[in-house]
Motif scaffolding. Structure first.
Motif, PDB file in Angstrom:
ATOM      1  N   LYS A 196       0.831  -1.201   0.000  1.00 17.79           N
ATOM      2  CA  LYS A 196       0.000   0.000   0.000  1.00 17.79           C
ATOM      3  C   LYS A 196       0.870   1.257   0.000  1.00 17.79           C
ATOM      4  O   LYS A 196       0.582   2.226  -0.724  1.00 17.79           O
ATOM      5  CB  LYS A 196      -0.908  -0.007   1.220  1.00 17.79           C
ATOM      6  CG  LYS A 196      -1.933   1.073   1.227  1.00 17.79           C
ATOM      7  CD  LYS A 196      -2.863   0.901   2.410  1.00 17.79           C
ATOM      8  CE  LYS A 196      -3.926   1.969   2.411  1.00 17.79           C
ATOM      9  NZ  LYS A 196      -4.836   1.825   3.558  1.00 17.79           N
ATOM     10  N   ILE A 197       1.939   1.263   0.754  1.00 13.23           N
ATOM     11  CA  ILE A 197       2.860   2.403   0.790  1.00 13.23           C
ATOM     12  C   ILE A 197       3.516   2.595  -0.564  1.00 13.23           C
ATOM     13  O   ILE A 197       3.621   3.714  -1.072  1.00 13.23           O
ATOM     14  CB  ILE A 197       3.918   2.210   1.896  1.00 13.23           C
ATOM     15  CG1 ILE A 197       3.268   2.326   3.271  1.00 13.23           C
ATOM     16  CG2 ILE A 197       5.046   3.211   1.758  1.00 13.23           C
ATOM     17  CD1 ILE A 197       4.178   1.931   4.412  1.00 13.23           C
ATOM     18  N   GLN A 239       2.363   1.645  -3.507  1.00 12.28           N
ATOM     19  CA  GLN A 239       1.370   2.116  -4.472  1.00 12.28           C
ATOM     20  C   GLN A 239       1.062   3.585  -4.302  1.00 12.28           C
ATOM     21  O   GLN A 239       0.882   4.303  -5.277  1.00 12.28           O
ATOM     22  CB  GLN A 239       0.082   1.305  -4.341  1.00 12.28           C
ATOM     23  CG  GLN A 239       0.196  -0.109  -4.886  1.00 12.28           C
ATOM     24  CD  GLN A 239      -1.061  -0.910  -4.667  1.00 12.28           C
ATOM     25  OE1 GLN A 239      -2.007  -0.435  -4.035  1.00 12.28           O
ATOM     26  NE2 GLN A 239      -1.080  -2.130  -5.167  1.00 12.28           N
ATOM     27  N   THR A 240       0.990   4.063  -3.068  1.00  8.95           N
ATOM     28  CA  THR A 240       0.718   5.496  -2.859  1.00  8.95           C
ATOM     29  C   THR A 240       1.902   6.350  -3.297  1.00  8.95           C
ATOM     30  O   THR A 240       1.704   7.462  -3.784  1.00  8.95           O
ATOM     31  CB  THR A 240       0.375   5.777  -1.386  1.00  8.95           C
ATOM     32  OG1 THR A 240       1.457   5.331  -0.561  1.00  8.95           O
ATOM     33  CG2 THR A 240      -0.912   5.105  -0.985  1.00  8.95           C
ATOM     34  N   LYS A 241       3.124   5.870  -3.153  1.00  8.93           N
ATOM     35  CA  LYS A 241       4.282   6.616  -3.604  1.00  8.93           C
ATOM     36  C   LYS A 241       4.346   6.686  -5.123  1.00  8.93           C
ATOM     37  O   LYS A 241       4.816   7.676  -5.682  1.00  8.93           O
ATOM     38  CB  LYS A 241       5.575   6.014  -3.042  1.00  8.93           C
ATOM     39  CG  LYS A 241       5.772   6.296  -1.580  1.00  8.93           C
ATOM     40  CD  LYS A 241       7.110   5.790  -1.102  1.00  8.93           C
ATOM     41  CE  LYS A 241       7.315   6.127   0.357  1.00  8.93           C
ATOM     42  NZ  LYS A 241       8.606   5.646   0.856  1.00  8.93           N
ATOM     43  N   ARG A 242       3.900   5.650  -5.792  1.00  4.53           N
ATOM     44  CA  ARG A 242       3.920   5.653  -7.265  1.00  4.53           C
ATOM     45  C   ARG A 242       2.867   6.596  -7.825  1.00  4.53           C
ATOM     46  O   ARG A 242       3.033   7.137  -8.898  1.00  4.53           O
ATOM     47  CB  ARG A 242       3.680   4.238  -7.793  1.00  4.53           C
ATOM     48  CG  ARG A 242       4.855   3.336  -7.614  1.00  4.53           C
ATOM     49  CD  ARG A 242       4.620   2.003  -8.253  1.00  4.53           C
ATOM     50  NE  ARG A 242       5.735   1.108  -8.013  1.00  4.53           N
ATOM     51  CZ  ARG A 242       5.741  -0.172  -8.312  1.00  4.53           C
ATOM     52  NH1 ARG A 242       4.667  -0.721  -8.849  1.00  4.53           N
ATOM     53  NH2 ARG A 242       6.796  -0.925  -8.063  1.00  4.53           N
ATOM     54  N   ARG A 243       1.773   6.796  -7.121  1.00  2.00           N
ATOM     55  CA  ARG A 243       0.686   7.647  -7.615  1.00  2.00           C
ATOM     56  C   ARG A 243       0.957   9.117  -7.363  1.00  2.00           C
ATOM     57  O   ARG A 243       0.402   9.966  -8.046  1.00  2.00           O
ATOM     58  CB  ARG A 243      -0.631   7.265  -6.932  1.00  2.00           C
ATOM     59  CG  ARG A 243      -1.140   5.932  -7.346  1.00  2.00           C
ATOM     60  CD  ARG A 243      -2.438   5.632  -6.672  1.00  2.00           C
ATOM     61  NE  ARG A 243      -2.856   4.271  -6.952  1.00  2.00           N
ATOM     62  CZ  ARG A 243      -3.870   3.683  -6.360  1.00  2.00           C
ATOM     63  NH1 ARG A 243      -4.564   4.320  -5.448  1.00  2.00           N
ATOM     64  NH2 ARG A 243      -4.187   2.455  -6.661  1.00  2.00           N
ATOM     65  N   GLU A 244       1.776   9.462  -6.378  1.00  2.00           N
ATOM     66  CA  GLU A 244       2.002  10.854  -6.017  1.00  2.00           C
ATOM     67  C   GLU A 244       2.644  11.707  -7.116  1.00  2.00           C
ATOM     68  O   GLU A 244       2.216  12.819  -7.341  1.00  2.00           O
ATOM     69  CB  GLU A 244       2.836  10.941  -4.727  1.00  2.00           C
ATOM     70  CG  GLU A 244       2.049  10.588  -3.499  1.00  2.00           C
ATOM     71  CD  GLU A 244       2.889  10.650  -2.237  1.00  2.00           C
ATOM     72  OE1 GLU A 244       4.069  11.027  -2.330  1.00  2.00           O
ATOM     73  OE2 GLU A 244       2.365  10.324  -1.184  1.00  2.00           O
TER      74      GLU A 244
END
Length: 78
Positions: A69-70, A72-77
């Motif tokens: 989850k961490i 994936q959120t870093k890739r979307r930022e």
């Protein structure tokens, strides 16, 4: 992570319950702690391996899920 928090809370409550029972039976605190640690002094190597595997099966999936989850959120930022 909620599952881990609940697990640790139940673990601490169970240890507190065992200590309380030992103290009501007339044992002092150090003897109660020795009663809690005593089962792990007589465990053989294969039993340790089984305990470690069971703990890994319990803790590894939530940890891996949180890392995914961490990531994936870093890739979307950006």
């Amino acid at each position: 992570m909620k599952v881990l928090a609940i697990f640790f809370l139940l673990y601490l409550l169970n240890i507190g319950y065992v200590i309380m029972i030992d103290m009501r039976m007339g044992e002092d605190f150090s003897t109660s702690i020795n009663h809690i640690k005593n089962p792990f002094r007589v465990i053989s190597l294969p039993e340790y391996c089984i305990i470690i595997m069971l703990l890994l099966f319990l803790f590894l999936p939530p940890i891996v899920a949180s890392f995914k989850k961490i990531i994936q959120t870093k890739r979307r930022e950006p």
